[in-house]
Design a protein around this motif. Sequence first.
Motif, PDB file in Angstrom:
ATOM      1  N   VAL A   1      19.516 172.589   8.468  1.00 42.88           N
ATOM      2  CA  VAL A   1      18.326 172.853   9.254  1.00 42.88           C
ATOM      3  C   VAL A   1      17.339 171.745   8.899  1.00 42.88           C
ATOM      4  CG1 VAL A   1      16.342 174.399   9.534  1.00 42.88           C
ATOM      5  CG2 VAL A   1      18.654 175.339   9.376  1.00 42.88           C
ATOM      6  N   LEU A   2      16.777 171.117   9.908  1.00 45.47           N
ATOM      7  CA  LEU A   2      15.776 170.068   9.720  1.00 45.47           C
ATOM      8  C   LEU A   2      14.514 170.482  10.467  1.00 45.47           C
ATOM      9  CD1 LEU A   2      18.062 166.976  10.427  1.00 45.47           C
ATOM     10  CD2 LEU A   2      17.151 167.682   8.202  1.00 45.47           C
ATOM     11  N   VAL A   3      13.405 170.573   9.743  1.00 46.23           N
ATOM     12  CA  VAL A   3      12.135 170.939  10.361  1.00 46.23           C
ATOM     13  C   VAL A   3      11.167 169.785  10.138  1.00 46.23           C
ATOM     14  CG1 VAL A   3      10.230 172.591  10.423  1.00 46.23           C
ATOM     15  CG2 VAL A   3      12.563 173.386   9.930  1.00 46.23           C
ATOM     16  N   LEU A   4      10.752 169.170  11.239  1.00 40.02           N
ATOM     17  CA  LEU A   4       9.806 168.053  11.194  1.00 40.02           C
ATOM     18  C   LEU A   4       8.425 168.578  11.535  1.00 40.02           C
ATOM     19  CD1 LEU A   4       9.034 165.007  11.209  1.00 40.02           C
ATOM     20  CD2 LEU A   4       9.786 164.973  13.610  1.00 40.02           C
ATOM     21  N   GLU A   5       7.493 168.340  10.622  1.00 35.98           N
ATOM     22  CA  GLU A   5       6.101 168.702  10.839  1.00 35.98           C
ATOM     23  C   GLU A   5       5.252 167.494  10.464  1.00 35.98           C
ATOM     24  OE1 GLU A   5       5.241 172.932   9.408  1.00 35.98           O
ATOM     25  OE2 GLU A   5       6.920 172.274   8.143  1.00 35.98           O
ATOM     26  N   TRP A   6       3.980 167.546  10.794  1.00 37.05           N
ATOM     27  CA  TRP A   6       3.113 166.469  10.367  1.00 37.05           C
ATOM     28  C   TRP A   6       3.093 166.449   8.847  1.00 37.05           C
ATOM     29  CZ3 TRP A   6      -1.205 165.823   7.406  1.00 37.05           C
ATOM     30  CH2 TRP A   6      -1.763 164.549   7.455  1.00 37.05           C
ATOM     31  N   ALA A   7       3.378 165.291   8.301  1.00 36.87           N
ATOM     32  CA  ALA A   7       3.297 165.012   6.862  1.00 36.87           C
ATOM     33  C   ALA A   7       4.406 165.649   6.028  1.00 36.87           C
ATOM     34  CB  ALA A   7       1.936 165.397   6.288  1.00 36.87           C
TER      35      ALA A   7
ATOM     36  N   VAL B   1       8.920 166.981   6.014  1.00 27.95           N
ATOM     37  CA  VAL B   1      10.199 167.388   6.592  1.00 27.95           C
ATOM     38  C   VAL B   1      10.810 168.392   5.630  1.00 27.95           C
ATOM     39  CG1 VAL B   1      12.548 166.639   7.162  1.00 27.95           C
ATOM     40  CG2 VAL B   1      10.589 165.188   7.774  1.00 27.95           C
ATOM     41  N   THR B   2      11.263 169.512   6.167  1.00 26.11           N
ATOM     42  CA  THR B   2      11.955 170.507   5.366  1.00 26.11           C
ATOM     43  C   THR B   2      13.434 170.438   5.700  1.00 26.11           C
ATOM     44  OG1 THR B   2      10.015 171.946   5.381  1.00 26.11           O
ATOM     45  CG2 THR B   2      12.127 172.959   4.786  1.00 26.11           C
ATOM     46  N   VAL B   3      14.266 170.382   4.659  1.00 31.03           N
ATOM     47  CA  VAL B   3      15.718 170.332   4.827  1.00 31.03           C
ATOM     48  C   VAL B   3      16.308 171.555   4.132  1.00 31.03           C
ATOM     49  CG1 VAL B   3      17.827 168.998   4.408  1.00 31.03           C
ATOM     50  CG2 VAL B   3      15.667 167.801   4.822  1.00 31.03           C
TER      51      VAL B   3
ATOM     52  N   LYS C   1       3.543 160.244   4.783  1.00 34.45           N
ATOM     53  CA  LYS C   1       2.168 159.920   5.142  1.00 34.45           C
ATOM     54  C   LYS C   1       1.925 160.082   6.640  1.00 34.45           C
ATOM     55  CE  LYS C   1       1.219 156.962   1.272  1.00 34.45           C
ATOM     56  NZ  LYS C   1       0.751 155.681   0.777  1.00 34.45           N
ATOM     57  N   THR C   2       2.982 159.900   7.441  1.00 39.06           N
ATOM     58  CA  THR C   2       2.817 160.006   8.883  1.00 39.06           C
ATOM     59  C   THR C   2       3.966 160.800   9.491  1.00 39.06           C
ATOM     60  OG1 THR C   2       4.098 158.036   9.485  1.00 39.06           O
ATOM     61  CG2 THR C   2       1.763 157.696   8.925  1.00 39.06           C
ATOM     62  N   TYR C   3       3.731 161.265  10.696  1.00 46.08           N
ATOM     63  CA  TYR C   3       4.741 161.990  11.449  1.00 46.08           C
ATOM     64  C   TYR C   3       5.939 161.083  11.734  1.00 46.08           C
ATOM     65  CZ  TYR C   3       6.602 165.033  15.138  1.00 46.08           C
ATOM     66  OH  TYR C   3       7.400 165.838  15.901  1.00 46.08           O
ATOM     67  N   LEU C   4       5.677 159.831  12.088  1.00 41.54           N
ATOM     68  CA  LEU C   4       6.771 158.901  12.415  1.00 41.54           C
ATOM     69  C   LEU C   4       7.639 158.589  11.202  1.00 41.54           C
ATOM     70  CD1 LEU C   4       5.127 156.445  14.954  1.00 41.54           C
ATOM     71  CD2 LEU C   4       6.788 158.267  15.398  1.00 41.54           C
ATOM     72  N   GLN C   5       7.061 158.523  10.014  1.00 43.59           N
ATOM     73  CA  GLN C   5       7.881 158.344   8.811  1.00 43.59           C
ATOM     74  C   GLN C   5       8.826 159.532   8.639  1.00 43.59           C
ATOM     75  OE1 GLN C   5       4.987 157.929   5.673  1.00 43.59           O
ATOM     76  NE2 GLN C   5       5.128 155.686   5.706  1.00 43.59           N
TER      77      GLN C   5
ATOM     78  N   PHE D   1      13.834 155.413   1.040  1.00 42.86           N
ATOM     79  CA  PHE D   1      12.820 155.373   2.079  1.00 42.86           C
ATOM     80  C   PHE D   1      11.464 155.015   1.496  1.00 42.86           C
ATOM     81  CE2 PHE D   1      11.576 156.488   6.330  1.00 42.86           C
ATOM     82  CZ  PHE D   1      10.233 156.763   6.215  1.00 42.86           C
ATOM     83  N   LEU D   2      11.160 155.515   0.316  1.00 41.62           N
ATOM     84  CA  LEU D   2       9.857 155.274  -0.307  1.00 41.62           C
ATOM     85  C   LEU D   2       9.744 153.937  -1.019  1.00 41.62           C
ATOM     86  CD1 LEU D   2       9.001 158.779  -1.768  1.00 41.62           C
ATOM     87  CD2 LEU D   2       8.238 157.758   0.391  1.00 41.62           C
TER      88      LEU D   2
END
Length: 120
Positions: free
Chosen positions: A76-82, A84-86, A52-56, A114-115
């Motif tokens: 590979v970890l890609v963090l984007e708004w809303a 995360v791609t692993v 739901k959020t970037y910080l999550q 986490f959820l």
Amino acid sequence: MNPLSQETCTPCRRGAVGLTPAEVAALLPQLPRWDHIEIEGIPQLQRRFPFKTYLQGLKFVHQVAHLAEENHHHPVLVLEWAQVTVRWWTHTLGGLHRNDFILAARCDDLYREFLRPHFV
């Protein structure tokens, strides 16, 4: 909990071989939310985890990073708004190893935890 996540990763020593296409096909049903992709000829496992959020998403990235360090196996970890791609694959093999499936299953476990609502 996925039975794969309960397995122990084994070190990839010199001479180790990656999974055959038949072995990959047999393991994929155990990770229904993961995609089997190929990038520059290298087979990999990939999943996008929504948040739901970037910080999550950032907190999840930190959990996966700790998992990676504990197992000496780094995705590979890609963090984007809303989201995360692993992406998991074994660099030394240039392909997939059972460890990649084990750690993908553990990512699923981390995400479920986490959820889960936390009540104080």
